[in-house]
Write an enzyme that holds these catalytic residues in place. Structure first.
Site, short mmCIF file in Angstrom:
data_model
loop_
_atom_site.label_atom_id
_atom_site.label_comp_id
_atom_site.label_asym_id
_atom_site.label_seq_id
_atom_site.Cartn_x
_atom_site.Cartn_y
_atom_site.Cartn_z
N LEU A 168 -0.19 -2.89 9.04
CA LEU A 168 -0.77 -1.73 8.34
C LEU A 168 -1.96 -2.11 7.46
O LEU A 168 -2.64 -1.22 6.95
CB LEU A 168 0.29 -1.06 7.45
CG LEU A 168 1.22 -0.04 8.11
CD1 LEU A 168 2.16 -0.70 9.11
CD2 LEU A 168 2.04 0.70 7.07
N GLY A 189 -3.98 -2.03 -2.41
CA GLY A 189 -2.59 -1.72 -2.76
C GLY A 189 -2.30 -2.18 -4.18
O GLY A 189 -3.20 -2.58 -4.92
N ASP A 202 0.43 -8.92 1.65
CA ASP A 202 -0.56 -8.01 1.09
C ASP A 202 -1.35 -8.72 0.00
O ASP A 202 -0.76 -9.31 -0.90
CB ASP A 202 0.14 -6.76 0.51
CG ASP A 202 -0.82 -5.60 0.31
OD1 ASP A 202 -1.85 -5.79 -0.36
OD2 ASP A 202 -0.53 -4.52 0.84
N GLN A 238 -2.90 -9.67 28.49
CA GLN A 238 -3.18 -11.06 28.85
C GLN A 238 -2.17 -12.04 28.28
O GLN A 238 -1.86 -13.04 28.90
CB GLN A 238 -4.59 -11.44 28.39
CG GLN A 238 -5.10 -12.66 29.11
CD GLN A 238 -6.03 -13.50 28.26
OE1 GLN A 238 -6.26 -13.23 27.09
NE2 GLN A 238 -6.56 -14.54 28.86
N ARG A 271 -9.01 11.12 -1.07
CA ARG A 271 -8.48 11.96 0.01
C ARG A 271 -8.10 13.33 -0.55
O ARG A 271 -7.84 13.49 -1.75
CB ARG A 271 -7.31 11.27 0.69
CG ARG A 271 -7.79 10.04 1.48
CD ARG A 271 -6.72 9.40 2.31
NE ARG A 271 -6.13 8.25 1.67
CZ ARG A 271 -5.44 7.30 2.29
NH1 ARG A 271 -5.28 7.36 3.58
NH2 ARG A 271 -4.93 6.29 1.64
N SER A 324 -5.25 -2.55 5.91
CA SER A 324 -6.64 -2.12 6.14
C SER A 324 -6.98 -1.13 5.04
O SER A 324 -6.14 -0.30 4.70
CB SER A 324 -6.78 -1.40 7.48
OG SER A 324 -8.04 -0.74 7.54
N GLY A 335 0.83 -1.21 0.00
CA GLY A 335 0.00 0.00 0.00
C GLY A 335 0.86 1.25 0.00
O GLY A 335 2.10 1.18 -0.12
N PHE A 336 0.22 2.38 0.17
CA PHE A 336 0.93 3.67 0.16
C PHE A 336 1.97 3.72 1.29
O PHE A 336 3.19 3.75 1.04
CB PHE A 336 -0.13 4.78 0.26
CG PHE A 336 0.39 6.12 0.71
CD1 PHE A 336 1.56 6.65 0.19
CD2 PHE A 336 -0.30 6.86 1.66
CE1 PHE A 336 2.05 7.88 0.61
CE2 PHE A 336 0.16 8.10 2.09
CZ PHE A 336 1.35 8.61 1.56
N TYR A 343 -14.89 1.92 9.66
CA TYR A 343 -13.43 2.15 9.75
C TYR A 343 -13.05 2.54 11.18
O TYR A 343 -12.18 1.92 11.81
CB TYR A 343 -13.04 3.25 8.77
CG TYR A 343 -11.57 3.58 8.76
CD1 TYR A 343 -10.62 2.65 8.31
CD2 TYR A 343 -11.11 4.83 9.16
CE1 TYR A 343 -9.27 2.98 8.27
CE2 TYR A 343 -9.77 5.16 9.12
CZ TYR A 343 -8.85 4.23 8.69
OH TYR A 343 -7.52 4.55 8.65
P1 NAD Z 1 -3.48 1.60 1.52
O1 NAD Z 1 -4.88 1.25 1.12
O2 NAD Z 1 -2.60 2.22 0.48
O3 NAD Z 1 -2.73 0.34 2.11
C1 NAD Z 1 -3.40 -0.70 2.79
C2 NAD Z 1 -2.85 -2.02 2.28
O4 NAD Z 1 -3.48 -3.09 2.99
C3 NAD Z 1 -3.12 -2.24 0.79
O5 NAD Z 1 -1.92 -2.54 0.11
C4 NAD Z 1 -4.09 -3.41 0.79
O6 NAD Z 1 -4.00 -4.21 -0.39
C5 NAD Z 1 -3.73 -4.15 2.06
N1 NAD Z 1 -4.84 -4.98 2.55
C6 NAD Z 1 -6.13 -4.60 2.75
N2 NAD Z 1 -6.85 -5.64 3.18
C7 NAD Z 1 -6.00 -6.70 3.26
C8 NAD Z 1 -6.16 -8.07 3.64
N3 NAD Z 1 -7.35 -8.56 4.01
N4 NAD Z 1 -5.07 -8.89 3.60
C9 NAD Z 1 -3.85 -8.42 3.19
N5 NAD Z 1 -3.65 -7.13 2.83
C10 NAD Z 1 -4.72 -6.29 2.85
O7 NAD Z 1 -3.60 2.56 2.80
P2 NAD Z 1 -2.48 3.44 3.53
O8 NAD Z 1 -2.86 4.85 3.36
O9 NAD Z 1 -1.12 2.99 3.15
O10 NAD Z 1 -2.76 3.05 5.05
C11 NAD Z 1 -1.99 2.05 5.72
C12 NAD Z 1 -2.45 1.95 7.18
O11 NAD Z 1 -2.25 3.20 7.84
C13 NAD Z 1 -3.92 1.60 7.32
O12 NAD Z 1 -4.06 0.69 8.39
C14 NAD Z 1 -4.57 2.92 7.65
O13 NAD Z 1 -5.73 2.75 8.42
C15 NAD Z 1 -3.47 3.63 8.43
N6 NAD Z 1 -3.61 5.10 8.33
C16 NAD Z 1 -3.26 5.76 7.18
C17 NAD Z 1 -3.41 7.14 7.12
C18 NAD Z 1 -3.00 7.92 5.89
O14 NAD Z 1 -3.08 9.16 5.92
N7 NAD Z 1 -2.55 7.31 4.81
C19 NAD Z 1 -3.95 7.82 8.20
C20 NAD Z 1 -4.32 7.11 9.34
C21 NAD Z 1 -4.13 5.75 9.39
#
Ligand code: NAD
Length: 317
Positions: free
Chosen positions: A74, A37, A32, A163, A187, A76, A11-12, A146
């Site tokens: 990460l 992603g 992943d 625990q 976003r 989600s 992901g990002f 979320y």
């Molecule tokens: P993103 O969507 O780019 O990355 C998430 C990655 O998780 C993706 O590559 C996706 O394919 C993978 N994924 C999703 N479901 C999956 C599953 N069931 N099994 C395996 N892989 C799975 O998002 P991001 O912006 O890189 O965010 C990454 C984390 O950081 C997330 O948990 C997000 O909640 C948290 N976060 C991000 C931000 C932000 O500004 N980018 C802010 C707050 C929290």
């Protein structure tokens, strides 16, 4: 050589984390299933210390590495467009996915870090938000899938710590930007950049007076690794405390891109938080961390690294 497992590593944020961990000399296992992603984010990594496993963490999963020292969790859906499209998946990743990943950390006696979010504070009644604030979340609104998934994941993390004795960390991430954001992920920064780079109208929700704090990805990843390497178990805010209105952000994007775009105003999404600003006193005291990159510079670096084609979303939809 220490080994880190990164869920959501394609992901990002995850892909930037993989890059930085490799740069620091670790082996990296990226788990992943590419739900939100893309292989594009990790295609540049040509390193024998890196591998990608296409696994869905909602189902129990294992890795055959004997040693795992750090688990960065990460995975989600993270942008509103994704979690509104995938409400049940989002809840299951936060619950089942976090269970399985904590189980894996326990089995390997690894230090575990969960990427939580400022969204656990909801539409906050306390400003700026300190880690001690319990939040103001609407559990049944469309964003609840979320916010509540992350709140549950935090509760689960603390239960595994208290625990089961797992060494856990909770990172509350505030809005972060940089190269590899998806142009159409909904976003504010990727949307504004995409629109500005095409001289199209910039769509501001509401009257644009709502605030956000934007952290450049390199700053965030530095904070994430510092937290993982600390021994701290309670939540820590990582984000940029410099607060901007959405209107200011739009104007900055126009300036940095030398765009001819005009602003247009659209209805506010449901439960859109009015303010968002981290109190980072704890991160400063505990980790000696604070962001270094100003918004103007971060936007310029994003454009330089990502390239205009990626930011306007050519071939991405
Ligand atoms: P993103 O969507 O780019 O990355 C998430 C990655 O998780 C993706 O590559 C996706 O394919 C993978 N994924 C999703 N479901 C999956 C599953 N069931 N099994 C395996 N892989 C799975 O998002 P991001 O912006 O890189 O965010 C990454 C984390 O950081 C997330 O948990 C997000 O909640 C948290 N976060 C991000 C931000 C932000 O500004 N980018 C802010 C707050 C929290």
């Amino acid at each position: 050589m220490a080994t880190a497992l990164v869920t959501g590593g394609a992901g990002f944020l995850g892909s930037h984390l993989c890059d930085e961990l490799l740069r620091r000399g670790l082996r990296v296992v990226c788990v992943d299933n590419l739900e939100t992603g893309s292989l594009r984010n990790i295609a540049h990594i040509r390193d024998a210390r890196f591998r990608h496993l296409n696994l869905d963490i909602i189902k129990p999963y294992f890795v055959d590495d004997e040693q795992v020292d750090f688990v960065y969790h990460l995975a989600s859906p993270a942008s509103p467009i994704d979690y509104l499209r995938l409400p049940l998946h989002t809840l299951k990743v936060g619950s089942h996915g976090t269970h399985h990943t904590l189980g894996l950390a326990k089995q390997h006696r690894a230090r575990f870090l969960i990427a939580s979010t400022s969204e656990v504070y909801g539409d906050p009644q306390e400003h700026p938000q300190k880690e001690t604030y319990w939040g103001h979340v609407n559990p049944i609104g469309p964003r609840g899938v979320y916010d509540e998934a992350k709140r549950y994941a935090e509760a689960l993390t603390m239960a595994y710590h208290r625990q089961q004795g797992v060494d856990t960390a909770i990172m509350r991430i505030f809005n972060t930007y940089g190269a590899r954001m998806r142009a159409h992920d909904g976003r504010a920064i990727p949307t504004f950049l995409r629109q500005a780079l095409q001289d199209r109208p910039i769509t501001v929700f509401g009257d644009g007076s709502q605030t956000r704090s934007f952290c450049y990805v390199d700053d965030l990843i530095r904070g994430m690794i510092a937290l993982a390497e600390s021994g701290h178990n309670l939540p820590v805010n990582i984000g940029n405390p410099r607060e901007h209105t959405l209107l200011e952000l739009a104007e900055t994007v126009i300036e940095v891109t030398a765009s001819k775009s005009e602003l247009i105003f659209e209805a506010l999404p449901t439960d859109d938080p009015q303010v968002r600003q981290p109190d980072i006193t704890l991160a400063r005291d505990l980790l000696g961390w604070e962001p270094e990159v100003e918004l103007h510079d971060g936007l310029r670096q994003t454009i330089e690294q990502a390239g205009v084609e990626a930011l306007v979303g050519a071939g991405q939809r």
